[in-house]
Scaffold this active site. Sequence first.
Site, mmCIF file in Angstrom:
data_model
loop_
_atom_site.group_PDB
_atom_site.id
_atom_site.type_symbol
_atom_site.label_atom_id
_atom_site.label_comp_id
_atom_site.label_asym_id
_atom_site.label_seq_id
_atom_site.Cartn_x
_atom_site.Cartn_y
_atom_site.Cartn_z
ATOM 1 N N HIS A 199 0.454 -1.341 -0.060
ATOM 2 C CA HIS A 199 0.121 0.323 0.163
ATOM 3 C C HIS A 199 0.497 1.929 -0.149
ATOM 4 O O HIS A 199 0.651 2.636 -0.189
ATOM 5 C CB HIS A 199 -1.147 -0.376 1.308
ATOM 6 C CG HIS A 199 -2.569 -0.918 1.105
ATOM 7 N ND1 HIS A 199 -2.131 -1.753 1.189
ATOM 8 C CD2 HIS A 199 -3.255 -0.847 -0.225
ATOM 9 C CE1 HIS A 199 -3.355 -2.647 0.755
ATOM 10 N NE2 HIS A 199 -3.811 -2.101 -0.117
ATOM 11 N N ARG A 342 -15.012 2.639 -1.397
ATOM 12 C CA ARG A 342 -14.878 1.457 -1.238
ATOM 13 C C ARG A 342 -15.811 1.288 0.262
ATOM 14 O O ARG A 342 -14.633 3.195 0.304
ATOM 15 C CB ARG A 342 -13.811 0.566 -1.806
ATOM 16 C CG ARG A 342 -13.270 -0.572 -0.568
ATOM 17 C CD ARG A 342 -11.917 -0.780 -1.560
ATOM 18 N NE ARG A 342 -11.127 -0.008 -0.999
ATOM 19 C CZ ARG A 342 -9.465 -0.859 -1.031
ATOM 20 N NH1 ARG A 342 -9.632 -1.912 -1.995
ATOM 21 N NH2 ARG A 342 -9.130 -0.269 -0.373
ATOM 22 N N GLU A 441 -11.205 -10.390 -5.346
ATOM 23 C CA GLU A 441 -9.687 -10.192 -5.142
ATOM 24 C C GLU A 441 -9.661 -11.775 -3.880
ATOM 25 O O GLU A 441 -7.846 -11.239 -3.415
ATOM 26 C CB GLU A 441 -9.583 -8.809 -3.987
ATOM 27 C CG GLU A 441 -10.619 -8.390 -3.263
ATOM 28 C CD GLU A 441 -10.047 -7.158 -2.625
ATOM 29 O OE1 GLU A 441 -8.805 -6.368 -3.066
ATOM 30 O OE2 GLU A 441 -10.686 -6.192 -2.012
ATOM 31 N N ASN A 464 -4.412 -6.812 -7.666
ATOM 32 C CA ASN A 464 -3.437 -6.618 -5.623
ATOM 33 C C ASN A 464 -3.522 -7.604 -5.319
ATOM 34 O O ASN A 464 -2.517 -7.957 -4.842
ATOM 35 C CB ASN A 464 -2.930 -5.098 -5.291
ATOM 36 C CG ASN A 464 -2.296 -4.305 -6.343
ATOM 37 O OD1 ASN A 464 -2.293 -4.196 -7.586
ATOM 38 N ND2 ASN A 464 -3.660 -3.233 -5.719
ATOM 39 N N ASP A 465 -4.865 -7.818 -4.306
ATOM 40 C CA ASP A 465 -4.510 -8.734 -3.731
ATOM 41 C C ASP A 465 -4.882 -10.373 -3.902
ATOM 42 O O ASP A 465 -4.625 -11.392 -3.725
ATOM 43 C CB ASP A 465 -5.549 -8.433 -2.342
ATOM 44 C CG ASP A 465 -5.762 -7.685 -1.589
ATOM 45 O OD1 ASP A 465 -4.323 -7.922 -1.040
ATOM 46 O OD2 ASP A 465 -5.978 -6.638 -1.229
ATOM 47 N N CYS A 512 -9.667 -2.820 -10.937
ATOM 48 C CA CYS A 512 -8.576 -1.427 -10.132
ATOM 49 C C CYS A 512 -7.614 -1.652 -9.749
ATOM 50 O O CYS A 512 -6.527 -1.130 -8.750
ATOM 51 C CB CYS A 512 -10.105 -1.236 -8.823
ATOM 52 S SG CYS A 512 -10.230 -2.286 -7.550
HETATM 53 C C1 PEP Z 1 -6.443 -4.635 -5.249
HETATM 54 O O1 PEP Z 1 -6.034 -5.143 -4.448
HETATM 55 O O2 PEP Z 1 -6.745 -4.908 -6.452
HETATM 56 C C2 PEP Z 1 -7.117 -3.000 -4.810
HETATM 57 C C3 PEP Z 1 -7.249 -2.500 -5.804
HETATM 58 O O3 PEP Z 1 -7.236 -3.272 -3.114
HETATM 59 P P1 PEP Z 1 -5.880 -2.478 -2.496
HETATM 60 O O4 PEP Z 1 -5.006 -2.834 -3.327
HETATM 61 O O5 PEP Z 1 -6.308 -1.542 -1.946
HETATM 62 O O6 PEP Z 1 -5.930 -3.642 -1.268
HETATM 63 MG MG MG Z 2 -7.468 -5.450 -2.517
#
Ligand code: PEP
Ligand code: MG
Length: 610
Positions: A199, A342, A441, A464-465, A512
């Site tokens: 993050h 979110r 995710e 990402n997750d 996203c």
């Molecule tokens: C993700 O996990 O891709 C996402 C957009 O959420 P974050 O990166 O805030 O966990």
């Molecule tokens: Mg995420």
Amino acid sequence: MIREEDRTSGERVLTGVAVSKGIAIGRAHVLKSRDVSVAHRHLGPADVPGEVDRFLRAVDQSIQQLQHLREKLTEDHEDPLSILEAHQVMLRDELLTSGTIRRIEEERINAEWATLKTTDQILQVFSHIDDEYFRQRRSDVQFVSDRILRNLVGQGDLSVHAPPDAVVVARDFSPADVVQLQRCAVAGFVSEVGGLTSHSALVARAFELPMVVGIEQVWSQIDKDSFVVVDAHEGTVLVDPVPQTIAQYRSRARDLMVLERSLLQDRQLPAETTDGVRVILLANIELADEAQTALEHGAEGIGLYRTEYFYMSRSTFPTEEELIEDLQSVVLTMTNRPVTFRTFDLGGDKAAQLFRLHPSPNPALGLRSTRLALEHRDVFKTQLRAMIRSVNGGKLRLMFPMISDVSELRAARSILDEATIELEHEGFTMPSQIAVGIMIEMPSATILADDLAKECDFFSIGSNDLIQYALAIDRSNEHVAHLYRPLHPAIIRMTKNVVEAAHDGGLRVSVCGAMAGEPLYALVLLGIGVDELSMPPAALPPVRRAIRQISYEKAAAMADELVRLPTLLDIQQALARFVETEYEHESVTISEPGVRLPWKHRPVGRKSSN
Ligand code: PEP
Ligand code: MG
């Protein structure tokens, strides 16, 4: 890249991983005890005994805190971490404790200053021993010393500062550190800990600040105030560069700026393929202020407002009114464009001090996100009420992060229903429409996507997750950063399954995660059939151009081939062939580990065809 032969002696090159692109040139500001700002005071003779007492109390407190942590771990049936025990032993250690007391008494300086001086001395001794074990012990000494310092100054002050234009160097940056430091107008970040989608990296990217992570013991490799160049394209940091190197990097930074400007000229053009398929390009933001930047980069709306950042550097929970003010400012800035809130996604690597979470040996698998929200219903409901009220009778779009299955979605929705009913009774104007989405995710959600599609209005894939959980790669861990692969065959196929389930259920689907903001990956997502891409504002222009130069038909045929390939290498090679055939070689390259791909950009000044 700057040529190797231009690097002469005196100049050192440290290699890490670039997680937020760009070039930063400036003086290093090394955050040694990053959480603590320490006053240096000389003492009168009468103050010495009191100061020694204060120091001993802070040491005691530190030992107690570690003891508490160990007991907690034992209660949870975990082995007490031997490292905590080792730190307790260190706290009782002659070198650190008696050494500091001696300084307070003999040099008559305050406890914080004395602790820092003793720590530096121990670290220096260790630095002369070229052994992995002792290198590791250096961080332990630092850790223990930081804890004492935090207790000396009181837990409250977690703020960090740096001079404008500095390159900030630290072992680790929390996302809140990055937010605070960008307010100081720093030039970039270098750290030991971190990963491409940690993050902190995402925040750095949102602020368009270069960041290189994964440089071991970085704080001891770069001296305070030394001149550095951060090349967050190559993932290198040049320490004490010679003038020619600085000049080359300045010129490269200028070239990049020219390219960026040329890309920005197209910001109002639709992201439409050459055969007329339109992809909606949205922005990810972490703070309300960024909505303006999103507009300036041509965002058609906000695809992800990470509302948790509003909670992160506070000592009390925000009130409903405070939340409304923040959310509303995004809605107002974006005028009639869609804004996707979110609900807070705290925990994991996004510290959630407010919830007083116990430290977890495995935070990514700990109490985070919607699960955390469901355990704190009041806090969750306050946020949902604020979201409903913030749109002032307009359309509301919100999504729940990290939904694992239908029952979790229902649980979250039930709190939304409660909030809606309450507000109706209280006589508030209700939104004209409420669209409820979920983030996909977790691997479980990709398998259950068809059922989930029946109970919500849209999907947003958090790649990402999803990559973290599907490939078991900690997104914040620099040691496995090289294994974090968006083009892994499993990720490609999972994405395809989710898109099909969404479309079968009549839902639109966006991505996203950081993947959406890389032109190469965006092409793959386009081919797979993703309807919307949401990314940091700065990523919008290059992705827009990439989409406008390709036909959907060709991208879809390429994606069809990719979903059948069994290995990452096969996928990389197929993509490389695709890019070679479809795009001309030009000066910008984007790289996918293992394969370098040519990338085309329109020369500055040439008019777009549309
Ligand atoms: C993700 O996990 O891709 C996402 C957009 O959420 P974050 O990166 O805030 O966990
Ligand atoms: Mg995420």
